[in-house]
Every structure is written in C-alpha cells, then in structure tokens.
Design a protein around this motif. Structure first.
Motif, mmCIF file in Angstrom:
data_model
loop_
_atom_site.group_PDB
_atom_site.id
_atom_site.type_symbol
_atom_site.label_atom_id
_atom_site.label_comp_id
_atom_site.label_asym_id
_atom_site.label_seq_id
_atom_site.Cartn_x
_atom_site.Cartn_y
_atom_site.Cartn_z
ATOM 1 N N THR A 86 0.747 -4.792 -3.959
ATOM 2 C CA THR A 86 -0.408 -3.913 -4.083
ATOM 3 C C THR A 86 -0.078 -2.484 -3.648
ATOM 4 O O THR A 86 -0.559 -2.003 -2.624
ATOM 5 C CB THR A 86 -1.634 -4.436 -3.310
ATOM 6 O OG1 THR A 86 -1.311 -4.595 -1.930
ATOM 7 C CG2 THR A 86 -2.121 -5.745 -3.880
ATOM 8 N N PRO A 87 0.762 -1.780 -4.424
ATOM 9 C CA PRO A 87 1.129 -0.412 -4.054
ATOM 10 C C PRO A 87 -0.069 0.522 -4.052
ATOM 11 O O PRO A 87 -1.040 0.309 -4.770
ATOM 12 C CB PRO A 87 2.145 -0.004 -5.114
ATOM 13 C CG PRO A 87 2.044 -1.005 -6.194
ATOM 14 C CD PRO A 87 1.374 -2.221 -5.659
ATOM 15 N N PHE A 88 0.038 1.558 -3.223
ATOM 16 C CA PHE A 88 -1.013 2.571 -3.096
ATOM 17 C C PHE A 88 -1.130 3.352 -4.398
ATOM 18 O O PHE A 88 -0.150 3.860 -4.916
ATOM 19 C CB PHE A 88 -0.670 3.534 -1.960
ATOM 20 C CG PHE A 88 -1.613 4.709 -1.846
ATOM 21 C CD1 PHE A 88 -2.801 4.587 -1.166
ATOM 22 C CD2 PHE A 88 -1.298 5.926 -2.429
ATOM 23 C CE1 PHE A 88 -3.671 5.667 -1.042
ATOM 24 C CE2 PHE A 88 -2.163 7.006 -2.319
ATOM 25 C CZ PHE A 88 -3.347 6.871 -1.623
ATOM 26 N N ILE A 89 -2.313 3.408 -4.909
ATOM 27 C CA ILE A 89 -2.623 4.283 -6.029
ATOM 28 C C ILE A 89 -3.870 5.036 -5.599
ATOM 29 O O ILE A 89 -4.869 4.426 -5.221
ATOM 30 C CB ILE A 89 -2.902 3.503 -7.327
ATOM 31 C CG1 ILE A 89 -1.695 2.656 -7.702
ATOM 32 C CG2 ILE A 89 -3.285 4.454 -8.451
ATOM 33 C CD1 ILE A 89 -1.936 1.719 -8.854
ATOM 34 N N SER A 135 0.821 -1.202 0.000
ATOM 35 C CA SER A 135 0.000 0.000 0.000
ATOM 36 C C SER A 135 0.863 1.264 0.000
ATOM 37 O O SER A 135 1.764 1.416 -0.819
ATOM 38 C CB SER A 135 -0.977 -0.038 1.178
ATOM 39 O OG SER A 135 -1.931 0.992 1.068
ATOM 40 N N ILE A 136 0.628 2.164 0.941
ATOM 41 C CA ILE A 136 1.321 3.444 0.992
ATOM 42 C C ILE A 136 2.820 3.258 1.244
ATOM 43 O O ILE A 136 3.632 4.127 0.908
ATOM 44 C CB ILE A 136 0.675 4.373 2.046
ATOM 45 C CG1 ILE A 136 1.180 5.811 1.924
ATOM 46 C CG2 ILE A 136 0.908 3.857 3.448
ATOM 47 C CD1 ILE A 136 0.702 6.524 0.716
ATOM 48 N N VAL A 163 -1.896 8.564 -10.162
ATOM 49 C CA VAL A 163 -1.533 7.425 -10.997
ATOM 50 C C VAL A 163 -0.229 6.845 -10.462
ATOM 51 O O VAL A 163 0.486 7.492 -9.706
ATOM 52 C CB VAL A 163 -1.370 7.835 -12.479
ATOM 53 C CG1 VAL A 163 -2.693 8.304 -13.047
ATOM 54 C CG2 VAL A 163 -0.323 8.909 -12.645
ATOM 55 N N PHE A 164 0.064 5.632 -10.882
ATOM 56 C CA PHE A 164 1.283 4.979 -10.424
ATOM 57 C C PHE A 164 2.494 5.793 -10.847
ATOM 58 O O PHE A 164 2.587 6.237 -11.978
ATOM 59 C CB PHE A 164 1.334 3.573 -11.017
ATOM 60 C CG PHE A 164 2.112 2.626 -10.179
ATOM 61 C CD1 PHE A 164 1.778 2.415 -8.862
ATOM 62 C CD2 PHE A 164 3.185 1.953 -10.707
ATOM 63 C CE1 PHE A 164 2.494 1.535 -8.069
ATOM 64 C CE2 PHE A 164 3.902 1.068 -9.932
ATOM 65 C CZ PHE A 164 3.554 0.861 -8.619
#
Length: 175
Positions: free
Chosen positions: A65-68, A38-39, A154-155
């Motif tokens: 699952t990175p924060f977007i 996440s964040i 956005v990423f």
C-alpha cells in the motif's frame, strides 16, 4: 531531520550502520529485501536512486500500500492546498493551537480529534503527544505539509521503471 529529505538521510544512515556491522564482523555482503508501507515506498525509491551501492545489493523491493497523495474532494483539497502553500503560517497557527490544547480538558481534545480519528487508541496517543510533547506534533505537521506540497499526486511510475531497468541490467536480463 523530520522532513522528507531528513527521513531519507535517516534511513540511509540506518542502512549504512547495518552494512558496517556486517563488514566489521567479516560477514558476507547481505542481499536486501526491502519491504515498505505507505510513505516508506517513496523513501526507498529515493534511497535506491541516490545510492547505487544499496540498490546493487537489493534483491527485491516489495511495496505494501504505497503512499499516493490523495485527490481530495474540493473543500478538503482547497484547505490542504492553502495549508501547504503557506507552510510557515500553517505551522505557526498549528503550534499555537497545540499550545492551547494542552490546557483544554481531555474530553474536549478527544472531541476535536474524534472528528477525523475514529480509533480510540490513535486519539489517546495523539492526545498524549499534544499535551506532553507539542514539538513532536509540530514535527509531524511539518512533515505532513511537506508531503502535501512536494510528493507526487500520482504513483511515481518513472522511478519504478528506472529501478526495474537498473535491477534487470544488473542481473543481465533485458526488457
């Protein structure tokens, strides 16, 4: 410390402490594998850009699952934008609501939280925070508002590109 910058400083201080312990015990320099969720992906990217010494000993960065920042539908989006564009007013209103919620019956607080929180355990934890430690809830709101206002929608591919180039250059490889 509960801002995005404060979180990065906190993580760097923790990493510095661990690295210091390695040095104090005359252990070899560790090779880091950083796993984020996440964040945390945003925090690690900033750490590696701001601290080349940490990047230098990093062998792998794995983002789970990175924060977007979500692209919410119009009604929610306009509410989030309004809250983020007026953070002090939003926090003052939230602080007052949290203070009032301390006096609501538990079933009322649970009902309010159940609108967006479907997991019972999460609601119980949040209820305890709101009723027993309202400052923690306020800090979470401050960080959330800062994330809405400041983090990319956005990423952040540019940061990954810079990190990849730095890592490849370090290993003597070319793209």
């Amino acid at each position: 410390p509960w801002s995005v910058d404060g979180q990065v400083v906190h993580k760097v201080a923790f990493m510095d402490q661990l690295l210091s312990e390695f040095r104090q015990q005359s252990m070899p320099q560790p090779q880091l594998i950083l796993v984020t969720h996440s964040i945390g992906a945003h925090f690690v990217q900033r750490i590696c850009i701001l601290r080349p010494d940490i990047l230098k000993i990093t062998k792998l960065i794995l983002h789970l699952t990175p924060f977007i920042r979500m692209d919410a539908p119009w009604p929610e989006r306009s509410t989030l934008d309004l809250l983020a564009s007026n953070p002090w007013t939003s926090i003052a209103i939230a602080r007052r609501l949290i203070q009032l919620m301390r006096w609501f019956p538990l079933r009322v607080v649970d009902g309010i939280l159940a609108i967006d929180m479907h997991d019972r355990e999460s609601r119980d934890i949040t209820t305890a925070l709101v009723r027993q430690q309202p400052d923690v809830a306020e800090n979470i709101l401050r960080l959330g508002l800062e994330e809405i206002r400041d983090l990319p929608e956005v990423f952040d591919v540019s940061t990954f590109s810079r990190l990849s180039l730095l890592l490849l250059t370090r290993e003597g490889l070319q793209m």
